[in-house]
Design an enzyme around this catalytic site. Structure first.
Site, PDB file in Angstrom:
ATOM      1  N   LYS A 170      45.965  24.481  46.611  1.00  0.00           N
ATOM      2  CA  LYS A 170      46.042  25.838  48.190  1.00  0.00           C
ATOM      3  C   LYS A 170      45.198  25.023  48.863  1.00  0.00           C
ATOM      4  O   LYS A 170      44.756  25.482  49.861  1.00  0.00           O
ATOM      5  CB  LYS A 170      46.722  26.724  47.169  1.00  0.00           C
ATOM      6  CG  LYS A 170      46.499  27.658  48.569  1.00  0.00           C
ATOM      7  CD  LYS A 170      47.214  28.022  49.290  1.00  0.00           C
ATOM      8  CE  LYS A 170      47.620  28.765  50.764  1.00  0.00           C
ATOM      9  NZ  LYS A 170      47.918  28.528  51.652  1.00  0.00           N
ATOM     10  N   LYS A 238      38.370  33.336  55.282  1.00  0.00           N
ATOM     11  CA  LYS A 238      38.090  33.073  53.561  1.00  0.00           C
ATOM     12  C   LYS A 238      38.787  31.513  52.996  1.00  0.00           C
ATOM     13  O   LYS A 238      38.127  31.248  52.321  1.00  0.00           O
ATOM     14  CB  LYS A 238      38.745  33.885  53.276  1.00  0.00           C
ATOM     15  CG  LYS A 238      39.281  34.145  51.634  1.00  0.00           C
ATOM     16  CD  LYS A 238      40.500  34.550  51.171  1.00  0.00           C
ATOM     17  CE  LYS A 238      41.480  34.149  52.045  1.00  0.00           C
ATOM     18  NZ  LYS A 238      43.371  33.918  50.503  1.00  0.00           N
TER      19      LYS A 238
HETATM   20  P1  NAD Z   1      48.145  40.786  54.318  1.00  0.00           P
HETATM   21  O1  NAD Z   1      46.597  41.477  54.309  1.00  0.00           O
HETATM   22  O2  NAD Z   1      48.997  41.146  54.570  1.00  0.00           O
HETATM   23  O3  NAD Z   1      48.466  41.487  52.406  1.00  0.00           O
HETATM   24  C1  NAD Z   1      47.712  42.158  51.341  1.00  0.00           C
HETATM   25  C2  NAD Z   1      47.914  42.907  51.350  1.00  0.00           C
HETATM   26  O4  NAD Z   1      47.804  43.767  49.908  1.00  0.00           O
HETATM   27  C3  NAD Z   1      48.251  44.755  52.071  1.00  0.00           C
HETATM   28  O5  NAD Z   1      49.040  45.254  52.317  1.00  0.00           O
HETATM   29  C4  NAD Z   1      46.940  45.617  51.222  1.00  0.00           C
HETATM   30  O6  NAD Z   1      47.504  46.760  51.520  1.00  0.00           O
HETATM   31  C5  NAD Z   1      47.512  45.006  49.867  1.00  0.00           C
HETATM   32  N1  NAD Z   1      46.068  45.125  49.103  1.00  0.00           N
HETATM   33  C6  NAD Z   1      44.725  45.048  49.490  1.00  0.00           C
HETATM   34  N2  NAD Z   1      44.195  45.375  48.685  1.00  0.00           N
HETATM   35  C7  NAD Z   1      44.882  46.408  47.667  1.00  0.00           C
HETATM   36  C8  NAD Z   1      44.481  46.939  46.358  1.00  0.00           C
HETATM   37  N3  NAD Z   1      43.322  46.498  45.875  1.00  0.00           N
HETATM   38  N4  NAD Z   1      45.666  46.997  45.654  1.00  0.00           N
HETATM   39  C9  NAD Z   1      46.628  47.124  46.855  1.00  0.00           C
HETATM   40  N5  NAD Z   1      46.845  46.656  47.517  1.00  0.00           N
HETATM   41  C10 NAD Z   1      45.969  45.467  48.447  1.00  0.00           C
HETATM   42  O7  NAD Z   1      48.299  39.496  53.003  1.00  0.00           O
HETATM   43  P2  NAD Z   1      49.084  38.235  53.594  1.00  0.00           P
HETATM   44  O8  NAD Z   1      49.010  37.046  54.778  1.00  0.00           O
HETATM   45  O9  NAD Z   1      50.220  38.902  52.960  1.00  0.00           O
HETATM   46  O10 NAD Z   1      48.320  37.680  52.926  1.00  0.00           O
HETATM   47  C11 NAD Z   1      48.541  37.789  50.965  1.00  0.00           C
HETATM   48  C12 NAD Z   1      48.207  36.392  50.276  1.00  0.00           C
HETATM   49  O11 NAD Z   1      48.817  35.183  50.253  1.00  0.00           O
HETATM   50  C13 NAD Z   1      46.200  35.439  50.551  1.00  0.00           C
HETATM   51  O12 NAD Z   1      45.346  35.398  49.582  1.00  0.00           O
HETATM   52  C14 NAD Z   1      46.862  34.957  52.232  1.00  0.00           C
HETATM   53  O13 NAD Z   1      45.001  34.327  52.017  1.00  0.00           O
HETATM   54  C15 NAD Z   1      48.048  33.909  51.221  1.00  0.00           C
HETATM   55  N6  NAD Z   1      48.902  33.557  52.378  1.00  0.00           N
HETATM   56  C16 NAD Z   1      49.355  34.559  53.441  1.00  0.00           C
HETATM   57  C17 NAD Z   1      49.793  32.708  54.091  1.00  0.00           C
HETATM   58  C18 NAD Z   1      50.354  33.494  55.379  1.00  0.00           C
HETATM   59  O14 NAD Z   1      50.998  32.752  56.223  1.00  0.00           O
HETATM   60  N7  NAD Z   1      49.380  35.725  56.175  1.00  0.00           N
HETATM   61  C19 NAD Z   1      50.348  32.650  53.896  1.00  0.00           C
HETATM   62  C20 NAD Z   1      50.056  31.576  52.405  1.00  0.00           C
HETATM   63  C21 NAD Z   1      49.044  32.134  51.531  1.00  0.00           C
END
Ligand code: NAD
Length: 295
Positions: A170, A238
């Site tokens: 990834k 990141k």
């Molecule tokens: P986001 O910030 O929208 O969602 C993350 C969630 O985790 C948030 O709702 C936040 O409140 C919660 N969170 C943070 N700390 C926490 C804790 N200690 N306990 C409980 N909840 C907690 O991010 P996202 O875009 O949904 O991405 C999530 C993961 O997936 C990341 O690692 C990102 O790199 C990866 N990702 C994102 C995408 C995308 O298009 N957005 C695509 C592939 C991978």
């Protein structure tokens, strides 16, 4: 099956929804309670902490922003491993680094819990439509046991090898895609400044060897000045950082990747971290004095 989901942001909310739609009982937790409102009103159970989620579930998924969040939710006070977990399984769907995964897995194994890395690719649209690619590393028997649940989240579920292999696949993918975003911004700024229409450039490159997934996002993003996330620039920074760190740890020279990282950091310093990752092009727009927009 009883499934737990921790972190229901841009990605997690859709993935959790698809697991529930597959007929599984869902318990959810997010540090922002309101992020889970829709899932809870759709029938999911709210857990008050990661521990609550674990107590209720046979298999637990996390989708959290950064490695340190995964570490805290796993090893911290009230975290996943802060109590009995024997016989349960834990898949981390976040984009993290292999060393964090290895640390958490060792603690999980000691308590009889299986832990696998399972980051995803395909964006929020892929999460919603369950067409994600899921890259899994770890115990193959555990992967196979829970693959039917992973199949509800993604259409391209692949076993990448031992623990950490999914995380590395990834990170490498995102380094490539996000580097393309930076070179595209330089390439388009020079073409547009010369006087070619951005849409014409797009059409020409679409039919040629420069065509990339990053560019295919231009009509709905950069060209229309729409930087609504999706995938936040902070998370893109990141991910490129995870790749350059990995390179450093292995003593692999990565000059270009480190320059790419600087461009995302510059975007963060402009205050654009919460915008879409594609907002990195605005750094180049500022520097070149040209806006890459279609009318
Ligand atoms: P986001 O910030 O929208 O969602 C993350 C969630 O985790 C948030 O709702 C936040 O409140 C919660 N969170 C943070 N700390 C926490 C804790 N200690 N306990 C409980 N909840 C907690 O991010 P996202 O875009 O949904 O991405 C999530 C993961 O997936 C990341 O690692 C990102 O790199 C990866 N990702 C994102 C995408 C995308 O298009 N957005 C695509 C592939 C991978």
């Amino acid at each position: 099956m009883k499934v737990g989901f921790i972190g229901v942001g841009y990605m997690g909310r859709h993935m959790a929804q698809n697991v529930a739609a597959g007929g599984h009982d869902l318990t959810v937790f997010d540090i922002r309670k309101e992020a889970a409102d829709e899932l809870v009103s759709g029938g999911a159970t709210w857990g008050n902490s990661p521990r609550d989620v674990v107590n209720d579930s046979e298999v637990i998924f996390t989708s959290l922003p950064r490695p340190e969040n995964v570490e805290e939710v796993s090893l911290g006070e009230g975290g996943i491993l802060n109590g009995a977990v024997s016989g349960k399984a834990f898949f981390d769907l976040s984009t993290t680094d292999p060393s964090t995964i290895v640390r958490i897995e060792a603690a999980a194994r000691e308590k009889g819990m299986a832990m696998l890395d399972a980051p995803v690719s395909g964006g929020t649209v892929g999460a919603e439509k369950a067409t994600l690619c899921i890259m899994v590393g770890g115990d193959k028997a555990v992967y196979e046991k829970y693959k039917p649940v992973l199949d509800l989240i993604g259409s391209e579920v692949m076993y990448c090898g031992g623990l950490g292999s999914g995380a590395v696949c990834k990170i490498i993918n995102n380094l490539i895609g996000l580097s393309a975003g930076v070179i595209l911004s330089e390439a388009f700024s020079v073409g547009v400044k010369w006087g070619v229409d951005p849409q014409t450039l797009f059409d020409a490159v679409s039919k040629s060897s420069g065509n990339t997934t990053a560019m295919r996002g231009f009509p709905d993003g950069l060209f229309s000045g729409n930087f609504e996330p999706g995938f936040q620039l902070d998370l893109a920074a990141k991910d490129v950082g995870l790749a350059t760190e990995l390179g450093r740890s292995l003593r692999v020279p990565m000059e270009v990747s480190n320059i790419v990282q600087q461009r995302y950091i510059a975007g963060q310093n402009r205050g654009w971290g919460r915008l879409a990752a594609g907002a990195v092009a605005r750094v180049q727009e500022e520097r070149s004095g040209v806006e890459i927009r279609t009318s």
